[in-house]
Design an enzyme around this catalytic site. Sequence first.
Site, PDB file in Angstrom:
ATOM      1  CG  ASP A 124     -13.367   2.846   9.830  1.00  0.00           C
ATOM      2  OD1 ASP A 124     -12.759   3.524   8.983  1.00  0.00           O
ATOM      3  OD2 ASP A 124     -13.039   2.808  11.033  1.00  0.00           O
TER       4      ASP A 124
ATOM      5  CE  LYS B 286      -9.876   7.162  11.200  1.00  0.00           C
ATOM      6  NZ  LYS B 286      -9.405   5.990  10.444  1.00  0.00           N
TER       7      LYS B 286
ATOM      8  CG  ASP C  31      -6.096   6.381   9.704  1.00  0.00           C
ATOM      9  OD1 ASP C  31      -4.875   6.604   9.808  1.00  0.00           O
ATOM     10  OD2 ASP C  31      -6.775   5.798  10.579  1.00  0.00           O
ATOM     11  NE  ARG C  32      -1.580   3.670   1.379  1.00  0.00           N
ATOM     12  CZ  ARG C  32      -0.429   3.108   1.729  1.00  0.00           C
ATOM     13  NH1 ARG C  32      -0.077   3.063   3.008  1.00  0.00           N
ATOM     14  NH2 ARG C  32       0.373   2.591   0.818  1.00  0.00           N
ATOM     15  CE  LYS C  33      -3.509   3.659  11.435  1.00  0.00           C
ATOM     16  NZ  LYS C  33      -4.846   3.709  10.794  1.00  0.00           N
TER      17      LYS C  33
ATOM     18  CG  ASP D 115       8.212   2.377   1.212  1.00  0.00           C
ATOM     19  OD1 ASP D 115       9.458   2.538   1.259  1.00  0.00           O
ATOM     20  OD2 ASP D 115       7.671   1.392   0.696  1.00  0.00           O
ATOM     21  CB  ILE D 116      12.032   5.523   1.345  1.00  0.00           C
ATOM     22  CG1 ILE D 116      11.631   4.980  -0.029  1.00  0.00           C
ATOM     23  CG2 ILE D 116      12.804   4.485   2.147  1.00  0.00           C
ATOM     24  CD1 ILE D 116      12.816   4.681  -0.941  1.00  0.00           C
ATOM     25  N   GLY D 117      10.682   8.327   1.451  1.00  0.00           N
ATOM     26  CA  GLY D 117      10.010   9.528   0.945  1.00  0.00           C
ATOM     27  C   GLY D 117       9.545   9.421  -0.498  1.00  0.00           C
TER      28      GLY D 117
ATOM     29  CE1 TYR E  35     -13.460   2.702  20.213  1.00  0.00           C
ATOM     30  CE2 TYR E  35     -14.163   0.617  21.199  1.00  0.00           C
ATOM     31  CZ  TYR E  35     -13.917   1.404  20.078  1.00  0.00           C
ATOM     32  OH  TYR E  35     -14.134   0.883  18.820  1.00  0.00           O
TER      33      TYR E  35
HETATM   34  P1  5BU Z   1     -13.578   2.942  16.079  1.00  0.00           P
HETATM   35  O1  5BU Z   1     -14.696   2.237  15.416  1.00  0.00           O
HETATM   36  O2  5BU Z   1     -13.986   4.265  16.749  1.00  0.00           O
HETATM   37  O3  5BU Z   1     -12.771   2.062  16.976  1.00  0.00           O
HETATM   38  O4  5BU Z   1     -12.612   3.360  14.836  1.00  0.00           O
HETATM   39  C1  5BU Z   1     -11.344   3.890  15.053  1.00  0.00           C
HETATM   40  C2  5BU Z   1     -10.729   4.364  13.762  1.00  0.00           C
HETATM   41  O5  5BU Z   1      -9.495   5.017  14.060  1.00  0.00           O
HETATM   42  C3  5BU Z   1     -10.385   3.276  12.745  1.00  0.00           C
HETATM   43  O6  5BU Z   1     -10.636   3.797  11.455  1.00  0.00           O
HETATM   44  C4  5BU Z   1      -8.896   3.025  12.916  1.00  0.00           C
HETATM   45  O7  5BU Z   1      -8.232   2.717  11.711  1.00  0.00           O
HETATM   46  C5  5BU Z   1      -8.406   4.374  13.418  1.00  0.00           C
HETATM   47  N1  5BU Z   1      -7.279   4.289  14.344  1.00  0.00           N
HETATM   48  C6  5BU Z   1      -7.344   3.667  15.563  1.00  0.00           C
HETATM   49  O8  5BU Z   1      -8.378   3.123  15.939  1.00  0.00           O
HETATM   50  N2  5BU Z   1      -6.256   3.678  16.386  1.00  0.00           N
HETATM   51  C7  5BU Z   1      -5.066   4.243  16.038  1.00  0.00           C
HETATM   52  O9  5BU Z   1      -4.140   4.245  16.823  1.00  0.00           O
HETATM   53  C8  5BU Z   1      -5.033   4.870  14.769  1.00  0.00           C
HETATM   54  C9  5BU Z   1      -6.127   4.895  13.949  1.00  0.00           C
HETATM   55 BR1  5BU Z   1      -3.470   5.696  14.230  1.00  0.00          BR
END
Ligand code: 5BU
Length: 276
Positions: free
Chosen positions: A46, A68, A99-101, A104-106, A229
Amino acid sequence: MGAQPEWLMEPADVWGARWDACENPLARTYMEVACRKQSLVVLAADLNTMAGLNALVDNVGPHIAALKTHVDLVDDWTAAGWSDFCAKAKGHDLLIFEDRKFADIGSISRGQMAGDYDIRSWADIVTAHGISGPDIVDGLCAGWNDVGREGGVLLLAQMSSRGNLLGLPGYTDEMVRAGVPNPGVFGFIGNGSRASELAQLREKVGDRKLVWTPGVNIAVGDGEMGQRYGSPRDAVMAGSDGIIVGSGIYKSDQQGESAKAYADISWQALLERSGC
Ligand code: 5BU
């Protein structure tokens, strides 16, 4: 089997029933990569500059089984720069996961796999909400098919963030019911911050799909803006097959060493879980 050296371990031994039961081809690829790398770490990269991302992959590549991305976080994104970055990542023997989540519709989800970012051409795995119904999986698979590739969808069955609505009665169960028989589904996202919830999800999913978990950090507790966490070992012991770790690695002064620490914890927990 206890005396067998770890580097000789076959995926079937380490993954147990999951190895035979998971029909999505990429799920097996992931299980093999995890054995070669002795790591269940899915790095959440990220960062918002290409230089930062490239340096991060250089530092941690040997210790992670999947990368990711959030492609739309990057300030200086260019198609050429991203292509080089993906090639570098692929050189480290890993899967790439955007991780685009999608939600929308198909047919629109299929189109969103293209566009400027052209996710279908470089991502092996994407996340999707099931809120719009089961056809989203077909739409995303059609997106990969449009460029002659195959991929896998991770459906969000749980989330790690405080107060999320996926825990409302029936939602997770419905995701599992619709997702388990679907060959386009690589697996499910489970909540890595709550081992008991995760164990319940694993029980419902059985062995036909993988479960990957965000909300994992060696420093357990509350994170920024509602993130929570749990420990990497607890997540794997509760049934996680991939620990998604972001800030626990990329914020470290020693990114490579941190990634290796998460890799070792996850691998040892997997061996313990499987009785190897
Ligand atoms: P972290 O820095 O370890 O907190 O990053 C967590 C990553 O996982 C971050 O890229 C979120 O977009 C992703 N994530 C999340 O934290 N929780 C979720 O439920 C989902 C994705 Br789905």
